[in-house]
Write a protein that holds these residues in place. Structure first.
Motif: not given
Length: 294
Positions: A244, A240, A180
């Protein structure tokens, strides 16, 4: 239109069709194979084996990319929960499995003779193990010469790419995969990527311990401790996470980002075999060469 051109074009198409038919016919004369393991699947495909069944093929096509999977191959579903009824229906002559799914050996052997070939084993070089697995597949399928050619061809390709990369700067490279926007997994010396880096004459910036070839999750802040390295992003990544990071003040402050030492490769199977090693080497060499020329 020139009649000689038409004749040549028709002859070419006829020849290409004949070659395709010959290849298909040849594949169909080989034993029908199946596997639960992606590394073995990509190797079987690279050797031109008559593969009839494999797991999670849609994701395989997206992650592994090459070799391509023929549409005739049946999808067995999840690697950890394969559809044995579908596997039985394909009537494989031989099944190949790995240590990752060794629990399934008794079930698979009830369908067809099953051989377990491990590549990712503690304390072993995965590239060497992939070479051995390729040769073992060749022996089991009576295509030893094809296996030898593929092993030798891959080794030579890495030698050639090593020579190409010898002229670039000698910074270490850091192969990572984003989990992430705040975490990543890094591939150490015991990974296929790490083993391939050695053969390319490149230093892996990650010198810490890894387990099953990768360390995860690592906090994104640890990238600051390796300011001189090239950051090599190996997809697939969550979309994402990438978006980001592009807006992250910390990410954009990293020396590698400021100095344009971040390269995104094409998607590669991190637990692949020789085809993955070769694709990684080619993608990395292209990325570093393109970055140097910019």
């Amino acid at each position: 239109m020139n009649s000689r051109f038409l004749f040549s074009r028709r002859a070419f198409l006829a020849g290409a069709t004949s070659l395709a038919i010959t290849r298909c016919a040849h594949a169909e004369t080989l034993p029908k194979t199946a596997t639960l393991d992606w590394a073995l699947l990509e190797t079987l495909l690279a050797l031109g084996s008559n593969v009839v069944a494999g797991p999670e093929l849609r994701q395989f096509r997206e992650v592994v990319v090459v070799p391509p999977v023929p549409e005739t191959v049946a999808d067995l579903g999840l690697r950890g929960l394969p559809n044995l009824e579908t596997l039985s229906f394909t009537k494989p002559d031989i099944i190949f499995n790995s240590n990752f799914y060794a629990w399934a050996d008794p079930l698979l052997s009830g369908i067809a003779p099953t051989h377990n070939l491990g590549i990712y084993l503690s304390g072993e070089d995965p590239y060497v193990m992939a070479q051995r697995a390729t040769m073992a597949l060749g022996k089991h399928l009576d295509i030893t010469s094809k296996a030898e050619t593929y092993v030798a061809g891959t080794a030579q390709r890495l030698v050639d790419l090593r020579a190409t990369l010898a002229t670039r700067d000698r910074r270490a490279v850091l192969p990572i995969n984003l989990g992430d926007s705040r975490h990543y997994r890094v591939f150490g010396s015991d990974s296929m990527f790490g083993s391939t880096l050695k053969r390319l004459g490149l230093e892996n910036a990650w010198t810490g311990q890894t387990a099953y070839s990768a360390a995860a999750p690592m906090g994104i802040e640890t990238l600051a401790s390796m300011p001189d390295a090239w950051i090599i992003l190996i997809p697939p990544h969550p979309l994402d996470a990438v978006m980001t990071l592009e807006r992250s003040a910390f990410w954009n402050a990293l020396p590698a980002v400021r100095e344009k030492r971040v390269i995104t490769l094409g998607s590669i199977n991190p637990y692949g075999a020789l085809p993955a090693a070769r694709r990684f080497a080619e993608e990395l060499a292209k990325g570093l060469t393109d970055a140097r020329n910019d």
